[in-house]
Enzyme design. Structure first.
Site, PDB file in Angstrom:
ATOM      1  N   HIS A  72       0.847  -1.209   0.000  1.00 53.58           N
ATOM      2  CA  HIS A  72       0.000   0.000   0.000  1.00 53.58           C
ATOM      3  C   HIS A  72       0.871   1.242   0.000  1.00 53.58           C
ATOM      4  O   HIS A  72       2.087   1.160   0.145  1.00 53.58           O
ATOM      5  CB  HIS A  72      -0.990  -0.024   1.160  1.00 53.58           C
TER       6      HIS A  72
ATOM      7  N   HIS B 258       1.465   3.945   1.894  1.00 51.20           N
ATOM      8  CA  HIS B 258       2.070   4.700   3.000  1.00 51.20           C
ATOM      9  C   HIS B 258       3.598   4.748   2.884  1.00 51.20           C
ATOM     10  O   HIS B 258       4.231   3.786   2.455  1.00 51.20           O
ATOM     11  CB  HIS B 258       1.646   4.108   4.341  1.00 51.20           C
TER      12      HIS B 258
ATOM     13  N   ASP C  29       6.042   4.592   4.919  1.00 50.24           N
ATOM     14  CA  ASP C  29       6.898   3.606   5.600  1.00 50.24           C
ATOM     15  C   ASP C  29       6.921   2.266   4.859  1.00 50.24           C
ATOM     16  O   ASP C  29       7.631   1.350   5.253  1.00 50.24           O
ATOM     17  CB  ASP C  29       6.488   3.426   7.074  1.00 50.24           C
ATOM     18  N   HIS C  30       6.174   2.177   3.760  1.00 52.47           N
ATOM     19  CA  HIS C  30       6.150   0.948   2.951  1.00 52.47           C
ATOM     20  C   HIS C  30       6.745   1.140   1.558  1.00 52.47           C
ATOM     21  O   HIS C  30       7.201   0.186   0.946  1.00 52.47           O
ATOM     22  CB  HIS C  30       4.713   0.409   2.846  1.00 52.47           C
TER      23      HIS C  30
ATOM     24  N   HIS D 185      -7.254  -1.004   5.611  1.00 51.63           N
ATOM     25  CA  HIS D 185      -6.230  -0.054   6.073  1.00 51.63           C
ATOM     26  C   HIS D 185      -6.111   1.058   5.028  1.00 51.63           C
ATOM     27  O   HIS D 185      -6.146   2.242   5.356  1.00 51.63           O
ATOM     28  CB  HIS D 185      -4.920  -0.806   6.266  1.00 51.63           C
TER      29      HIS D 185
ATOM     30  N   ASP E 167      -0.016  -3.966   6.260  1.00 52.01           N
ATOM     31  CA  ASP E 167      -0.673  -3.467   7.478  1.00 52.01           C
ATOM     32  C   ASP E 167      -2.118  -3.948   7.565  1.00 52.01           C
ATOM     33  O   ASP E 167      -2.990  -3.233   8.066  1.00 52.01           O
ATOM     34  CB  ASP E 167      -0.646  -1.928   7.511  1.00 52.01           C
TER      35      ASP E 167
ATOM     36  N   HIS F 127       4.911  -4.881  10.611  1.00 53.68           N
ATOM     37  CA  HIS F 127       5.281  -4.170  11.844  1.00 53.68           C
ATOM     38  C   HIS F 127       5.447  -5.119  13.017  1.00 53.68           C
ATOM     39  O   HIS F 127       4.759  -6.137  13.115  1.00 53.68           O
ATOM     40  CB  HIS F 127       4.220  -3.115  12.216  1.00 53.68           C
TER      41      HIS F 127
HETATM   42 FE    FE Z   1       2.877   0.740   8.101  1.00 52.37          FE
HETATM   43 ZN    ZN Z   2       0.241   1.614   6.531  1.00 60.99          ZN
END
Ligand code: FE
Ligand code: ZN
Length: 251
Positions: free
Chosen positions: A53, A55, A57-58, A109, A126, A164
């Site tokens: 996805h 975001h 951090d990905h 998410h 996530d 995570h």
């Molecule tokens: Fe994340």
């Molecule tokens: Zn995420």
């Protein structure tokens, strides 16, 4: 099949490194620095990048990785993904390091969220976490419930490679939902031992998630009772899931 190794990133992310015959793929490289270091250390070339996805951090590491290697980038069609070469909606079968990978649409998410499944392993970003699930930033409880149900339908022995290290916190919440769940008490001890030894608590197996993860247990009487206490509109699995997820947001 490929080997699977964790690359810890940021505070609590895992970037999953897939290896086969000197070639590599990564799932959700939010940070390029540890990925480049690990690949150079192992003398591997990066062939594929899989994104669950949008975001940061990905996907934040994609452009730096593409400066080092000419990799294909798989990601959701309906989200903005840097350098994406293959847009996916779910339902496709793609080939990664010579291995067939099933793409699953798991909205909740985010709306375009994908999971990638191979026999025995699931990369779910996530969506499903150890003893928990992702926040509903874009999707509805019904969408996330359906997505988790799709995941739960995979074989029990499937290992869950989430993005995570949230398991300990999630277990504290799970215990608040089901204080008497014996499987949960066993898992709390197992995870505490792993974390004390600086080991990842993931992957878990779907079998373990099914008996300990409150977000896969909307049909359990104890979970239903808790949801009703929290104000669930009825005892339907979606309403139960929604009430428990809502409680988790402020936990
Ligand atoms: Fe994340
Ligand atoms: Zn995420």
């Amino acid at each position: 099949m490929f080997d699977i190794l964790p690359i810890p990133a940021f505070k609590d992310n895992y970037i999953w490194l897939l290896l086969r015959d000197g070639h590599a793929a990564v799932v959700d490289p939010g940070d390029p620095v540890p990925v480049i270091a690990r690949l150079e250390e192992l003398g591997l070339s990066l062939e594929s990048i899989l994104i669950t996805h949008h975001h940061a951090d990905h996907q934040g590491g994609i452009s730096a990785l593409l400066e080092h290697w000419e990799a294909e980038v798989f990601g959701p069609e309906n989200e903005s993904i840097t350098g994406r070469t293959q847009a996916l909606l779910g339902g496709e079968v793609i080939t990664v390091l010579g291995q067939a990978v099933q793409v699953m649409a798991v909205p909740g998410h985010t709306l375009g969220h994908l999971a990638y499944a191979v026999p025995g392993a699931l990369f779910c970003g996530d969506t499903l976490f150890g003893a928990g699930c992702g926040r509903l930033f874009e999707g509805s409880p019904a969408q996330m419930y359906d997505s988790l149900s799709k995941i739960a339908a995979l074989p029990d022995e499937t290992r869950v490679y989430c993005a995570h290290e949230y398991t300990e916190m999630n277990l504290r919440f799970a215990l608040a939902v089901e204080p008497e769940n014996q499987d949960l008490l066993v898992r709390v001890k197992r995870v505490a031992a792993l974390r004390d030894a600086d080991q990842p608590s993931v992957p878990s197996t779907l079998a373990e998630e099914k008996v300990t993860n409150p977000f896969l247990r909307s049909a359990e009487p104890v979970v239903i009772a808790k949801a009703l206490e929290l104000g669930a509109v009825d005892r339907s699995p979606v309403a139960v899931f929604a009430a428990i997820r809502q409680w988790r947001n402020g936990f």
